[in-house]
Scaffold this motif. Sequence first.
Motif, mmCIF file in Angstrom:
data_model
loop_
_atom_site.group_PDB
_atom_site.id
_atom_site.type_symbol
_atom_site.label_atom_id
_atom_site.label_comp_id
_atom_site.label_asym_id
_atom_site.label_seq_id
_atom_site.Cartn_x
_atom_site.Cartn_y
_atom_site.Cartn_z
ATOM 1 N N PHE A 89 0.845 -1.198 0.000
ATOM 2 C CA PHE A 89 0.000 0.000 0.000
ATOM 3 C C PHE A 89 0.880 1.247 0.000
ATOM 4 O O PHE A 89 0.662 2.190 -0.769
ATOM 5 C CB PHE A 89 -0.914 -0.019 1.231
ATOM 6 N N PHE A 90 1.962 1.245 0.806
ATOM 7 C CA PHE A 90 2.886 2.383 0.831
ATOM 8 C C PHE A 90 3.619 2.528 -0.504
ATOM 9 O O PHE A 90 3.874 3.641 -0.965
ATOM 10 C CB PHE A 90 3.896 2.241 1.978
ATOM 11 N N LEU A 91 3.917 1.394 -1.149
ATOM 12 C CA LEU A 91 4.565 1.457 -2.469
ATOM 13 C C LEU A 91 3.653 2.148 -3.482
ATOM 14 O O LEU A 91 4.104 2.930 -4.317
ATOM 15 C CB LEU A 91 4.889 0.050 -2.971
ATOM 16 N N LEU A 92 2.347 1.865 -3.369
ATOM 17 C CA LEU A 92 1.402 2.485 -4.305
ATOM 18 C C LEU A 92 1.262 3.974 -4.031
ATOM 19 O O LEU A 92 1.144 4.780 -4.965
ATOM 20 C CB LEU A 92 0.051 1.762 -4.226
ATOM 21 N N ILE A 93 1.331 4.385 -2.739
ATOM 22 C CA ILE A 93 1.323 5.814 -2.400
ATOM 23 C C ILE A 93 2.586 6.466 -2.961
ATOM 24 O O ILE A 93 2.541 7.555 -3.549
ATOM 25 C CB ILE A 93 1.242 6.013 -0.869
ATOM 26 N N TYR A 94 3.720 5.775 -2.826
ATOM 27 C CA TYR A 94 4.994 6.273 -3.347
ATOM 28 C C TYR A 94 4.897 6.466 -4.862
ATOM 29 O O TYR A 94 5.342 7.481 -5.405
ATOM 30 C CB TYR A 94 6.109 5.279 -3.010
ATOM 31 N N MET A 97 3.006 9.532 -5.593
ATOM 32 C CA MET A 97 3.835 10.729 -5.364
ATOM 33 C C MET A 97 4.778 10.938 -6.554
ATOM 34 O O MET A 97 5.000 12.073 -6.989
ATOM 35 C CB MET A 97 4.634 10.576 -4.075
ATOM 36 N N CYS A 98 5.299 9.835 -7.127
ATOM 37 C CA CYS A 98 6.164 9.943 -8.308
ATOM 38 C C CYS A 98 5.384 10.588 -9.462
ATOM 39 O O CYS A 98 5.911 11.438 -10.176
ATOM 40 C CB CYS A 98 6.673 8.571 -8.733
ATOM 41 N N TRP A 99 4.127 10.200 -9.628
ATOM 42 C CA TRP A 99 3.286 10.758 -10.683
ATOM 43 C C TRP A 99 3.071 12.253 -10.448
ATOM 44 O O TRP A 99 3.157 13.064 -11.366
ATOM 45 C CB TRP A 99 1.948 10.016 -10.735
ATOM 46 N N HIS A 100 2.878 12.612 -9.171
ATOM 47 C CA HIS A 100 2.678 14.023 -8.813
ATOM 48 C C HIS A 100 3.925 14.849 -9.147
ATOM 49 O O HIS A 100 3.832 15.904 -9.794
ATOM 50 C CB HIS A 100 2.356 14.129 -7.316
ATOM 51 N N TYR A 101 5.104 14.346 -8.760
ATOM 52 C CA TYR A 101 6.355 15.065 -9.034
ATOM 53 C C TYR A 101 6.637 15.111 -10.542
ATOM 54 O O TYR A 101 7.117 16.125 -11.062
ATOM 55 C CB TYR A 101 7.525 14.418 -8.301
ATOM 56 N N ARG A 112 11.381 21.749 -5.395
ATOM 57 C CA ARG A 112 12.184 20.997 -4.429
ATOM 58 C C ARG A 112 13.618 20.821 -4.934
ATOM 59 O O ARG A 112 13.842 20.604 -6.115
ATOM 60 C CB ARG A 112 11.554 19.611 -4.169
ATOM 61 N N PRO A 113 14.589 20.874 -3.989
ATOM 62 C CA PRO A 113 15.992 20.714 -4.397
ATOM 63 C C PRO A 113 16.332 19.250 -4.656
ATOM 64 O O PRO A 113 15.594 18.345 -4.214
ATOM 65 C CB PRO A 113 16.754 21.242 -3.182
ATOM 66 N N HIS A 114 17.472 19.009 -5.325
ATOM 67 C CA HIS A 114 17.874 17.627 -5.635
ATOM 68 C C HIS A 114 18.094 16.811 -4.362
ATOM 69 O O HIS A 114 17.873 15.592 -4.355
ATOM 70 C CB HIS A 114 19.142 17.640 -6.499
ATOM 71 N N THR A 115 18.469 17.495 -3.269
ATOM 72 C CA THR A 115 18.699 16.768 -2.011
ATOM 73 C C THR A 115 17.405 16.090 -1.528
ATOM 74 O O THR A 115 17.462 14.987 -0.981
ATOM 75 C CB THR A 115 19.202 17.759 -0.934
ATOM 76 N N TYR A 116 16.263 16.766 -1.766
ATOM 77 C CA TYR A 116 14.977 16.161 -1.368
ATOM 78 C C TYR A 116 14.761 14.852 -2.121
ATOM 79 O O TYR A 116 14.397 13.826 -1.535
ATOM 80 C CB TYR A 116 13.801 17.104 -1.664
ATOM 81 N N TYR A 117 15.028 14.851 -3.423
ATOM 82 C CA TYR A 117 14.793 13.647 -4.230
ATOM 83 C C TYR A 117 15.815 12.552 -3.921
ATOM 84 O O TYR A 117 15.528 11.365 -4.095
ATOM 85 C CB TYR A 117 14.784 14.007 -5.722
ATOM 86 N N ARG A 118 17.014 12.938 -3.436
ATOM 87 C CA ARG A 118 17.992 11.911 -3.032
ATOM 88 C C ARG A 118 17.464 11.111 -1.842
ATOM 89 O O ARG A 118 17.586 9.885 -1.791
ATOM 90 C CB ARG A 118 19.334 12.574 -2.674
ATOM 91 N N VAL A 119 16.835 11.798 -0.888
ATOM 92 C CA VAL A 119 16.245 11.109 0.265
ATOM 93 C C VAL A 119 15.010 10.324 -0.174
ATOM 94 O O VAL A 119 14.837 9.147 0.165
ATOM 95 C CB VAL A 119 15.878 12.128 1.372
ATOM 96 N N PHE A 120 14.170 10.955 -0.991
ATOM 97 C CA PHE A 120 12.952 10.312 -1.510
ATOM 98 C C PHE A 120 13.291 9.011 -2.236
ATOM 99 O O PHE A 120 12.571 8.023 -2.142
ATOM 100 C CB PHE A 120 12.261 11.299 -2.465
#
Length: 140
Positions: A89-94, A97-101, A112-120
């Motif tokens: 279920f969390f994978l589907l939320i993730y 979120m990928c679709w949103h970004y 958002r900075p690249h550092t945010y996506y490195r953690v994401f």
Amino acid sequence: MLWFKAFHIIAVICWFAALFYLPRLFVHHAMTDDNATSERFKIMERKLYRGIMTPSAVLSIIFGAIVYFYNPVYYSSSAWMHAKLFCVFFLLIYQYMCWHYLKLFRDDKNTRPHTYYRVFNEVPTVLLIIIVILVVVKPF
Ligand code: HEM
């Protein structure tokens, strides 16, 4: 049943390839100021999301469900399967979120900075480790 389990695992591997690669594209996309490079990333992101991530997510769930319904009483009473599906279920939320970004980058509205996506980008790794341990070791 083993053929369906094999196709399930193949689909899951393809899904995770996209779950690892798309956020990595977001990291580099967030770092670029060059318009031509940004347009190329938009094409790669869209093709990856529509051509690999979504179909492999759907096939992972279809083949997983087929294997599940070979033995629904056992799987529905297994705590490890409940925990596994919670992680899915969390994978589907993730993925949502990928679709949103992806749409934010498409419309040049990412802030958002690249550092945010490195953690994401690390989230699927954590979920993969948990899911594989749950389904192979069945710890509870
Ligand atoms: C809604 C989605 C999913 C469903 C319904 C599902 C269902 C199942 C079922 C019923 C099995 C057979 C378990 C057994 O009897 O040992 C299985 C095996 C497996 N699943 Fe999934 N699964 C799903 C998503 C995933 C995801 C996202 C992963 C990612 C890592 C995954 C990885 C595996 C693996 C590695 C096996 C083989 C385990 C073994 O043979 O020991 N599944 N899945």
